[in-house]
Design a protein around this motif. Structure first.
Motif, PDB file in Angstrom:
ATOM      1  N   GLN A  13       0.841  -1.192   0.000  1.00  0.00           N
ATOM      2  CA  GLN A  13       0.000   0.000   0.000  1.00  0.00           C
ATOM      3  C   GLN A  13       0.876   1.243   0.000  1.00  0.00           C
ATOM      4  OE1 GLN A  13      -2.252   0.745   3.536  1.00  0.00           O
ATOM      5  NE2 GLN A  13      -0.705  -0.071   4.902  1.00  0.00           N
ATOM      6  N   VAL A  14       0.337   2.311  -0.551  1.00  0.00           N
ATOM      7  CA  VAL A  14       1.053   3.580  -0.598  1.00  0.00           C
ATOM      8  C   VAL A  14       0.476   4.504   0.463  1.00  0.00           C
ATOM      9  CG1 VAL A  14       1.684   5.572  -2.020  1.00  0.00           C
ATOM     10  CG2 VAL A  14       1.427   3.310  -3.085  1.00  0.00           C
ATOM     11  N   ALA A  15       1.326   5.027   1.322  1.00  0.00           N
ATOM     12  CA  ALA A  15       0.896   6.057   2.271  1.00  0.00           C
ATOM     13  C   ALA A  15       0.719   7.351   1.484  1.00  0.00           C
ATOM     14  CB  ALA A  15       1.924   6.237   3.384  1.00  0.00           C
ATOM     15  N   ILE A  16      -0.469   7.947   1.581  1.00  0.00           N
ATOM     16  CA  ILE A  16      -0.850   9.052   0.704  1.00  0.00           C
ATOM     17  C   ILE A  16       0.044  10.288   0.899  1.00  0.00           C
ATOM     18  CG2 ILE A  16      -3.222   8.306   0.388  1.00  0.00           C
ATOM     19  CD1 ILE A  16      -4.050  10.298   2.561  1.00  0.00           C
ATOM     20  N   ALA A  17       0.117  11.082  -0.174  1.00  0.00           N
ATOM     21  CA  ALA A  17       0.932  12.297  -0.171  1.00  0.00           C
ATOM     22  C   ALA A  17       0.082  13.557  -0.176  1.00  0.00           C
ATOM     23  CB  ALA A  17       1.843  12.311  -1.395  1.00  0.00           C
ATOM     24  N   SER A  18      -1.239  13.395  -0.346  1.00  0.00           N
ATOM     25  CA  SER A  18      -2.103  14.564  -0.473  1.00  0.00           C
ATOM     26  C   SER A  18      -3.482  14.252   0.086  1.00  0.00           C
ATOM     27  CB  SER A  18      -2.216  14.975  -1.941  1.00  0.00           C
ATOM     28  OG  SER A  18      -2.773  13.917  -2.706  1.00  0.00           O
ATOM     29  N   GLY A  19      -4.293  15.317   0.204  1.00  0.00           N
ATOM     30  CA  GLY A  19      -5.634  15.176   0.756  1.00  0.00           C
ATOM     31  C   GLY A  19      -5.938  16.371   1.646  1.00  0.00           C
ATOM     32  N   ASP A  20      -7.051  16.317   2.341  1.00  0.00           N
ATOM     33  CA  ASP A  20      -7.442  17.397   3.239  1.00  0.00           C
ATOM     34  C   ASP A  20      -6.457  17.467   4.408  1.00  0.00           C
ATOM     35  OD1 ASP A  20      -8.762  18.884   5.376  1.00  0.00           O
ATOM     36  OD2 ASP A  20     -10.585  18.723   4.153  1.00  0.00           O
ATOM     37  N   GLU A  21      -5.833  18.632   4.591  1.00  0.00           N
ATOM     38  CA  GLU A  21      -4.784  18.759   5.609  1.00  0.00           C
ATOM     39  C   GLU A  21      -5.274  18.434   7.017  1.00  0.00           C
ATOM     40  OE1 GLU A  21      -2.650  22.411   5.498  1.00  0.00           O
ATOM     41  OE2 GLU A  21      -2.105  22.187   3.376  1.00  0.00           O
ATOM     42  N   LYS A  22      -6.564  18.619   7.253  1.00  0.00           N
ATOM     43  CA  LYS A  22      -7.100  18.396   8.594  1.00  0.00           C
ATOM     44  C   LYS A  22      -6.887  16.968   9.076  1.00  0.00           C
ATOM     45  CE  LYS A  22     -11.022  20.687  10.442  1.00  0.00           C
ATOM     46  NZ  LYS A  22     -12.457  20.988  10.329  1.00  0.00           N
ATOM     47  N   TYR A  23      -7.106  16.002   8.175  1.00  0.00           N
ATOM     48  CA  TYR A  23      -7.074  14.595   8.611  1.00  0.00           C
ATOM     49  C   TYR A  23      -6.126  13.712   7.793  1.00  0.00           C
ATOM     50  CZ  TYR A  23     -11.213  16.277  11.030  1.00  0.00           C
ATOM     51  OH  TYR A  23     -12.067  17.000  11.807  1.00  0.00           O
ATOM     52  N   ILE A  24      -5.275  14.332   6.982  1.00  0.00           N
ATOM     53  CA  ILE A  24      -4.362  13.513   6.163  1.00  0.00           C
ATOM     54  C   ILE A  24      -3.419  12.693   7.044  1.00  0.00           C
ATOM     55  CG2 ILE A  24      -2.711  15.422   5.825  1.00  0.00           C
ATOM     56  CD1 ILE A  24      -2.004  14.180   3.127  1.00  0.00           C
ATOM     57  N   GLU A  25      -2.940  13.287   8.140  1.00  0.00           N
ATOM     58  CA  GLU A  25      -1.997  12.544   8.987  1.00  0.00           C
ATOM     59  C   GLU A  25      -2.685  11.380   9.688  1.00  0.00           C
ATOM     60  OE1 GLU A  25       1.212  12.583   9.024  1.00  0.00           O
ATOM     61  OE2 GLU A  25       1.231  14.183   7.531  1.00  0.00           O
ATOM     62  N   THR A  26      -3.964  11.515   9.988  1.00  0.00           N
ATOM     63  CA  THR A  26      -4.706  10.408  10.601  1.00  0.00           C
ATOM     64  C   THR A  26      -4.731   9.208   9.663  1.00  0.00           C
ATOM     65  OG1 THR A  26      -6.106  12.011  11.750  1.00  0.00           O
ATOM     66  CG2 THR A  26      -6.901   9.732  11.667  1.00  0.00           C
ATOM     67  N   VAL A  27      -4.997   9.472   8.367  1.00  0.00           N
ATOM     68  CA  VAL A  27      -5.038   8.384   7.388  1.00  0.00           C
ATOM     69  C   VAL A  27      -3.637   7.828   7.152  1.00  0.00           C
ATOM     70  CG1 VAL A  27      -5.560   7.781   4.982  1.00  0.00           C
ATOM     71  CG2 VAL A  27      -7.143   9.239   6.280  1.00  0.00           C
ATOM     72  N   ARG A  28      -2.643   8.716   7.042  1.00  0.00           N
ATOM     73  CA  ARG A  28      -1.269   8.245   6.832  1.00  0.00           C
ATOM     74  C   ARG A  28      -0.804   7.355   7.984  1.00  0.00           C
ATOM     75  NH1 ARG A  28       2.625   9.961   4.018  1.00  0.00           N
ATOM     76  NH2 ARG A  28       3.980  10.340   5.813  1.00  0.00           N
ATOM     77  N   GLU A  29      -1.104   7.763   9.219  1.00  0.00           N
ATOM     78  CA  GLU A  29      -0.705   6.951  10.374  1.00  0.00           C
ATOM     79  C   GLU A  29      -1.413   5.596  10.351  1.00  0.00           C
ATOM     80  OE1 GLU A  29       1.763   7.364  12.517  1.00  0.00           O
ATOM     81  OE2 GLU A  29       2.225   9.077  11.244  1.00  0.00           O
ATOM     82  N   ALA A  30      -2.668   5.592   9.935  1.00  0.00           N
ATOM     83  CA  ALA A  30      -3.398   4.323   9.818  1.00  0.00           C
ATOM     84  C   ALA A  30      -2.717   3.412   8.804  1.00  0.00           C
ATOM     85  CB  ALA A  30      -4.843   4.591   9.400  1.00  0.00           C
ATOM     86  N   GLN A  31      -2.341   3.981   7.675  1.00  0.00           N
ATOM     87  CA  GLN A  31      -1.706   3.178   6.630  1.00  0.00           C
ATOM     88  C   GLN A  31      -0.363   2.622   7.095  1.00  0.00           C
ATOM     89  OE1 GLN A  31      -1.910   6.395   3.763  1.00  0.00           O
ATOM     90  NE2 GLN A  31      -3.529   5.374   2.614  1.00  0.00           N
ATOM     91  N   LYS A  32       0.419   3.467   7.753  1.00  0.00           N
ATOM     92  CA  LYS A  32       1.767   3.045   8.157  1.00  0.00           C
ATOM     93  C   LYS A  32       1.761   2.100   9.357  1.00  0.00           C
ATOM     94  CE  LYS A  32       3.422   7.279   8.413  1.00  0.00           C
ATOM     95  NZ  LYS A  32       4.461   8.327   8.651  1.00  0.00           N
ATOM     96  N   SER A  33       0.647   2.089  10.104  1.00  0.00           N
ATOM     97  CA  SER A  33       0.619   1.274  11.329  1.00  0.00           C
ATOM     98  C   SER A  33      -0.001  -0.110  11.137  1.00  0.00           C
ATOM     99  CB  SER A  33      -0.147   2.022  12.422  1.00  0.00           C
ATOM    100  OG  SER A  33      -1.520   2.138  12.083  1.00  0.00           O
TER     101      SER A  33
END
Length: 248
Positions: free
Chosen positions: A183-203
């Motif tokens: 899976q690819v940890a995303i590089a873009s999206g809504d700044e409010k919750y992008i880190e929440t999704v990225r952390e989910a992907q990486k964890s």
């Protein structure tokens, strides 16, 4: 394509290494798509076709030589350009032999639209099964999705559980309990919750699931889609992850 061409494409099925390409627009490819929604037609050397070694399953479930845009007849409501698939294929073909790419990505789709029973999920499974029917083997699922889940806190916080369920469901339905997934940890999206999704992907901590981080790759002026050059870089990163994690 005529009957002869179709027959020619069936021959290499028995030893084909099959890769499913799925997710949303950055997997479908927007590299080189202008603000006026036209693809500029520029194909980098890393993405050039190799009809003898790299095939794609088209929308009619027939094999044909793979070429950009890989998703043109799959993500039909948007203009497709360069994605990571061809760069990935060309980077690993020397190690694996004949490759079969199965494009399934559709732009603007949230992970809830990929749950078992939905059109997108069932179509992905149907295409993967059709690809393997002649004796080829599904080697991995490449997944790049999540931008559409960054606009709501509820969606972002639900992402990890939904992705883990998707992994279990697709492995079960394809009867491949240890199917490699990158899976690819995303590089873009809504700044409010992008880190929440990225952390989910990486964890996500499931056997045979790897993660490649797209953060830092160049984005187009829309600040959402990877540039053509960035897609080439991502294709190589996916190839490195596959060769290092699953072929060593």
């Amino acid at each position: 394509m005529g009957m002869a061409s179709s027959t020619q494409m069936e021959k290499p099925q028995s030893n084909k290494h099959i890769f499913i390409l799925s997710g949303q627009s950055n997997m479908a490819g927007r590299g080189g798509v202008t603000p006026h929604k036209h693809w500029d037609g520029v194909v980098p050397p890393e993405c050039l076709p190799d009809p003898a070694a790299v095939l794609r399953l088209n929308a009619q479930l027939h094999w044909e030589p793979a070429h950009e845009p890989l998703h043109a007849d799959i993500d039909t409501k948007k203009t497709c350009g360069v994605g990571p698939g061809m760069a990935f294929a060309n980077a690993i073909k020397g190690r694996v032999g004949t490759m079969g790419l199965v494009p399934c990505a559709v732009g603007g789709t949230a992970i809830k639209e990929w749950e078992r029973g939905t059109h997108l999920y069932e179509n992905m499974v149907r295409r993967a099964e059709a690809a393997a029917r002649g004796g080829g083997e599904i080697r991995a699922l490449l997944w790049y999705q999540g931008e559409s889940d960054t606009s709501s806190e509820t969606d972002a916080e639900a992402y990890k559980a939904k992705m883990e369920k998707l992994i279990h469901d697709v492995r079960s339905d394809l009867q491949s309990p240890s199917l490699p997934i990158i899976q690819v940890a995303i590089a873009s999206g809504d700044e409010k919750y992008i880190e929440t999704v990225r952390e989910a992907q990486k964890s996500i901590d499931i056997a045979n699931v790897a993660c490649v981080d797209a953060k830092g790759l160049a984005l187009k002026e829309d600040n959402l889609h990877l540039t053509t050059e960035a897609q080439v870089q991502l294709g190589r990163m996916l190839a490195d992850a596959y060769l290092t994690t699953f072929c060593s």
